[in-house]
Design a protein around this motif. Sequence first.
Motif, short mmCIF file in Angstrom:
data_model
loop_
_atom_site.label_atom_id
_atom_site.label_comp_id
_atom_site.label_asym_id
_atom_site.label_seq_id
_atom_site.Cartn_x
_atom_site.Cartn_y
_atom_site.Cartn_z
N UNK A 1 7.96 1.36 3.33
CA UNK A 1 8.70 1.77 4.38
C UNK A 1 8.57 3.33 4.40
N UNK A 2 8.15 4.04 5.42
CA UNK A 2 8.40 5.58 5.78
C UNK A 2 9.53 5.71 6.77
N UNK A 3 10.32 6.62 6.27
CA UNK A 3 11.54 7.28 7.25
C UNK A 3 11.32 8.66 7.39
N UNK A 4 11.48 9.11 8.59
CA UNK A 4 11.37 10.85 8.71
C UNK A 4 12.20 10.89 10.03
N UNK B 1 9.78 7.39 1.50
CA UNK B 1 8.94 6.14 1.35
C UNK B 1 9.63 5.23 0.26
N UNK B 2 9.50 4.03 0.66
CA UNK B 2 10.22 3.28 -0.23
C UNK B 2 9.69 1.65 -0.29
N UNK B 3 9.11 1.27 -1.62
CA UNK B 3 8.05 0.25 -1.61
C UNK B 3 8.91 -1.09 -1.76
N UNK B 4 8.39 -2.17 -1.43
CA UNK B 4 8.68 -3.53 -1.41
C UNK B 4 7.92 -4.56 -1.82
N UNK B 5 8.27 -5.57 -2.35
CA UNK B 5 7.44 -6.77 -2.74
C UNK B 5 7.08 -7.77 -1.43
N UNK B 6 6.06 -8.59 -1.45
CA UNK B 6 5.80 -9.47 -0.46
C UNK B 6 7.20 -10.24 0.15
#
Length: 154
Positions: free
Chosen positions: A11-14, A101-106
Amino acid sequence: MANTYTQVYIQIVFAVKGHQNLIQPKNKETLQKFITGIVKNRGQKLLAIHSMPDHTHLLVGLEPNISISDLVRDVKPGSSKFINESDWVKEKFNWQVGYGAFSYSRSQIDNVIKYINNQVEHHQKRTFQEEYIDFLNKFNVEFEEKYLFDWIEG
């Protein structure tokens, strides 16, 4: 890349520079389609996008042929140029320097998509600044609040 298999969800946030409300509802869908085109042209899979008046969320299935920073480096300047050429704002439009930028599992993807798609409801309860700081804390990202964004008060 032959024999390379990945599953990376980011997830990208700006934010809009100065945290200004410059993305008007009438232009939101056009902007989202434009950003979607940039992401797809870079060979990435856009799973969700939502632009609020002062910030944007993307959920991307990231392929290994591009870094997150390179993708953001394409999205932000490309969409800024598009907004400026479309004359949507009186002054020059810019995104704020930086991004999250935040990572996630499926297993988390459906919830993240719902979260992004329900931005209007979320921001009836809390500001973007509160949301962003919550993300940083939730993901244990060390930060100094004075360097996050140039917040315009009032």
